[in-house]
Structures are given as structure tokens and as C-alpha cells.
Enzyme design. Sequence first.
Site, mmCIF file in Angstrom:
data_model
loop_
_atom_site.group_PDB
_atom_site.id
_atom_site.type_symbol
_atom_site.label_atom_id
_atom_site.label_comp_id
_atom_site.label_asym_id
_atom_site.label_seq_id
_atom_site.Cartn_x
_atom_site.Cartn_y
_atom_site.Cartn_z
ATOM 1 N N ASP A 9 0.854 -1.195 0.000
ATOM 2 C CA ASP A 9 0.000 0.000 0.000
ATOM 3 C C ASP A 9 0.889 1.244 0.000
ATOM 4 O OD1 ASP A 9 -2.234 -1.706 0.340
ATOM 5 O OD2 ASP A 9 -1.979 -1.673 2.514
ATOM 6 N N LYS A 30 0.766 -8.549 -1.227
ATOM 7 C CA LYS A 30 -0.673 -8.274 -1.304
ATOM 8 C C LYS A 30 -0.885 -7.003 -2.109
ATOM 9 C CE LYS A 30 -3.337 -6.591 2.093
ATOM 10 N NZ LYS A 30 -4.245 -5.584 1.517
ATOM 11 N N ASP A 58 -6.244 -8.255 -3.077
ATOM 12 C CA ASP A 58 -7.173 -7.881 -1.992
ATOM 13 C C ASP A 58 -8.203 -6.876 -2.500
ATOM 14 O OD1 ASP A 58 -8.281 -7.683 0.516
ATOM 15 O OD2 ASP A 58 -6.700 -6.384 1.324
ATOM 16 N N LEU A 59 -9.168 -7.373 -3.265
ATOM 17 C CA LEU A 59 -10.170 -6.466 -3.843
ATOM 18 C C LEU A 59 -11.390 -6.317 -2.943
ATOM 19 C CD1 LEU A 59 -10.049 -7.443 -7.630
ATOM 20 C CD2 LEU A 59 -8.731 -5.731 -6.383
ATOM 21 N N LYS A 60 -11.526 -7.167 -1.960
ATOM 22 C CA LYS A 60 -12.657 -7.116 -1.007
ATOM 23 C C LYS A 60 -13.979 -6.885 -1.741
ATOM 24 C CE LYS A 60 -10.121 -5.594 3.102
ATOM 25 N NZ LYS A 60 -8.808 -5.204 2.569
ATOM 26 N N HIS A 62 -17.773 -7.047 -2.875
ATOM 27 C CA HIS A 62 -19.014 -7.114 -2.091
ATOM 28 C C HIS A 62 -20.129 -6.511 -2.940
ATOM 29 C CE1 HIS A 62 -21.283 -5.900 1.860
ATOM 30 N NE2 HIS A 62 -21.904 -6.823 1.164
ATOM 31 N N ASP A 63 -20.941 -7.391 -3.544
ATOM 32 C CA ASP A 63 -22.016 -6.902 -4.422
ATOM 33 C C ASP A 63 -23.017 -8.037 -4.554
ATOM 34 O OD1 ASP A 63 -23.488 -5.532 -6.459
ATOM 35 O OD2 ASP A 63 -21.659 -4.482 -7.029
ATOM 36 N N ILE A 64 -23.977 -7.908 -5.465
ATOM 37 C CA ILE A 64 -24.905 -9.030 -5.643
ATOM 38 C C ILE A 64 -24.115 -10.211 -6.222
ATOM 39 C CG2 ILE A 64 -26.953 -7.576 -5.866
ATOM 40 C CD1 ILE A 64 -26.809 -8.061 -8.896
ATOM 41 N N PRO A 65 -24.571 -11.442 -5.954
ATOM 42 C CA PRO A 65 -23.771 -12.612 -6.328
ATOM 43 C C PRO A 65 -23.341 -12.637 -7.797
ATOM 44 C CG PRO A 65 -25.549 -13.273 -4.871
ATOM 45 C CD PRO A 65 -25.770 -11.825 -5.162
ATOM 46 N N THR A 67 -22.884 -10.223 -9.939
ATOM 47 C CA THR A 67 -21.869 -9.197 -10.242
ATOM 48 C C THR A 67 -20.505 -9.628 -9.718
ATOM 49 O OG1 THR A 67 -23.563 -7.504 -10.174
ATOM 50 C CG2 THR A 67 -21.298 -6.749 -9.904
ATOM 51 N N THR A 117 -9.805 -5.293 10.858
ATOM 52 C CA THR A 117 -8.978 -5.131 12.061
ATOM 53 C C THR A 117 -8.951 -3.681 12.548
ATOM 54 O OG1 THR A 117 -7.183 -5.215 10.463
ATOM 55 C CG2 THR A 117 -7.421 -7.109 11.883
ATOM 56 N N GLY A 208 1.821 -4.607 6.343
ATOM 57 C CA GLY A 208 2.053 -3.509 5.405
ATOM 58 C C GLY A 208 3.052 -2.513 5.926
ATOM 59 N N ARG A 209 2.525 -1.450 6.525
ATOM 60 C CA ARG A 209 3.372 -0.319 6.902
ATOM 61 C C ARG A 209 4.576 -0.648 7.787
ATOM 62 N NH1 ARG A 209 -2.053 2.839 8.213
ATOM 63 N NH2 ARG A 209 -2.577 0.650 8.543
HETATM 64 O O1 C5P Z 1 -0.160 -1.416 6.933
HETATM 65 P P1 C5P Z 1 -0.948 -2.539 7.579
HETATM 66 O O2 C5P Z 1 -0.089 -3.662 8.095
HETATM 67 O O3 C5P Z 1 -1.939 -2.024 8.576
HETATM 68 O O4 C5P Z 1 -1.776 -3.144 6.346
HETATM 69 C C1 C5P Z 1 -2.765 -4.102 6.546
HETATM 70 C C2 C5P Z 1 -3.363 -4.468 5.222
HETATM 71 O O5 C5P Z 1 -4.325 -5.478 5.431
HETATM 72 C C3 C5P Z 1 -4.060 -3.338 4.495
HETATM 73 O O6 C5P Z 1 -3.747 -3.491 3.112
HETATM 74 C C4 C5P Z 1 -5.535 -3.577 4.718
HETATM 75 O O7 C5P Z 1 -6.296 -3.233 3.577
HETATM 76 C C5 C5P Z 1 -5.585 -5.092 4.907
HETATM 77 N N1 C5P Z 1 -6.662 -5.606 5.746
HETATM 78 C C6 C5P Z 1 -6.837 -5.240 7.076
HETATM 79 N N2 C5P Z 1 -7.863 -5.771 7.817
HETATM 80 C C7 C5P Z 1 -8.684 -6.681 7.278
HETATM 81 C C8 C5P Z 1 -8.508 -7.060 5.935
HETATM 82 C C9 C5P Z 1 -7.476 -6.515 5.213
HETATM 83 O O8 C5P Z 1 -6.059 -4.435 7.573
HETATM 84 N N3 C5P Z 1 -9.614 -7.257 8.009
#
Ligand code: C5P
Length: 224
Positions: A9, A30, A58-60, A62-65, A67, A117, A208-209
Site C-alpha cells: 500500500d 498483497k 485484496d479487492l474485497k 461485495h455486491d450481488i452474487p 456481479t 482489524t 504492510g506499513r
Molecule cells: O499497513 P498494515 O499492516 O496495517 O496493512 C494491513 C493491510 O491489510 C491493508 O492493506 C488492509 O487493507 C488489509 N486488511 C486489514 N484488515 C482486514 C482485511 C485486510 O487491515 N480485516
Amino acid sequence: MDKTFVALDGMNRQEVFDLLSAYPQIKNVKVGLELFLRYGREFVKELSQKYQVQIFLDLKLHDIPTTVAKACKTLDGLNIRFLTVHATGGAKMLELAKESISKTVANCEILAVTILTSHNNSDIKGIWGRTHKEALINLLNEVAASGVRGIVCSGADLDIVKSFEEKASLSFTKVCPGIRPGSDHDDQVRVMTPQAAMDAGADFLVVGRPITRNPEVLRQNLFP
Ligand code: C5P
């Protein structure tokens, strides 16, 4: 670092390539909405052609089935290991996502995102009108009914997930974001250290970060 997916990210295309060239220990990445919306599927192809990495898209969704199923079909030709959809889309949506991706991308597993999270207990009460545990179990029931066998959850939720798995006699692939080796949590609320999440039963971590902000941390071998 076989178990850690590095969340790419806040980076542009060149920064991603520089990171992966400089740190070959990164074996799993990811790609989230930022990179996918900016560079599209060609970027995902380029990543898998240039580097020996497994890709979690990680597109997450969420729509009608229908689609969601059609969106999964557009991923034809991409080499991806995991694709996320939101568990709140319900069992039918999850089932069609699984069916569609199985016909489209070989060896790609659907992961159902349970509770983000970044949500605390009062966010959860506001959104679902129930406790964290009740909301999580409802979502796990939808996932179980759909036939999807992978989830994204906080490491802090793994105890509830494990007792659900035992009762339902099934096993999920459990992927945990919200991983923090130190005290800087950014916008994450329900966090865990890498070791604690693995000990609690995570199969894979998403970080990530803590890595992208300071990739030199990789030299400390903090991540599995
Ligand atoms: O930078 P960080 O470690 O917080 O990144 C966490 C990654 O996980 C982000 O890309 C975020 O979109 C993803 N994520 C999340 N919680 C979820 C699902 C995905 O933080 N439940």
C-alpha cells in the site's frame, strides 16, 4: 519469509519494483485497491512475470452474487493465490465467487473478509448491532455454508475462529492482518505481534506499513 504477505500500500509501481528487487526475501505480496485501481490487471501480470512472488489480490468484493461472480471472471489469466470478498456479502455471494474463480484462475483461493482489524467494539456494535463475538460467528456461519474455506480475520479473533472450526468440523485457511511487531499501531485497533498471531493459529500474516515504511526491519527476521 514464507508466511508473510507484504501489503504493497502507499507505493507507486516503481517503488514496488525497487522494494522487491532490494529484498528478495519477500516471497508473498498483497496488491490492494490502491495499486489495482491505479495500474490494473497489467500490473498484477507484470509483478508475477518479473518476480517469484505469490500474489494476494485484496479487492474485497461485495455486491450481488452475479456481479461478484462476473468480476471474478475478469481475472482470467492472472496468477493469483488469494482473492478477497467480504463475508457480509452472504453465503450465496461467497459460493458464486468460489465457483467463478475456480473456473477462471487455477489454484486461487477465495478468502472471506470477516471483521476489519480497524474496527473496535463500538464500531462493531454500530454496524452490526451486536457484540463482536456474535457478529463474527454470524459471518463464519455464512462462510461455512458457502463452501469457502479461507478467511481474513484479526489474530485476536483466532480463539473464537478455532472453537467455531471445532464445532463445525471444518478448517479454514486463516490469514491475519493487523500485525504489529512494535507499539506503533497506525489505524489498526485489534493488533497482534507476528509471533503471537502464528502461535494463535494463523496460517499467513499480512504486514504492510511496519515493513514498507522501513524495509530494513526485514533484516531482523521478525516475520515468519
Ligand atoms: O499497513 P498494515 O499492516 O496495517 O496493512 C494491513 C493491510 O491489510 C491493508 O492493506 C488492509 O487493507 C488489509 N486488511 C486489514 N484488515 C482486514 C482485511 C485486510 O487491515 N480485516
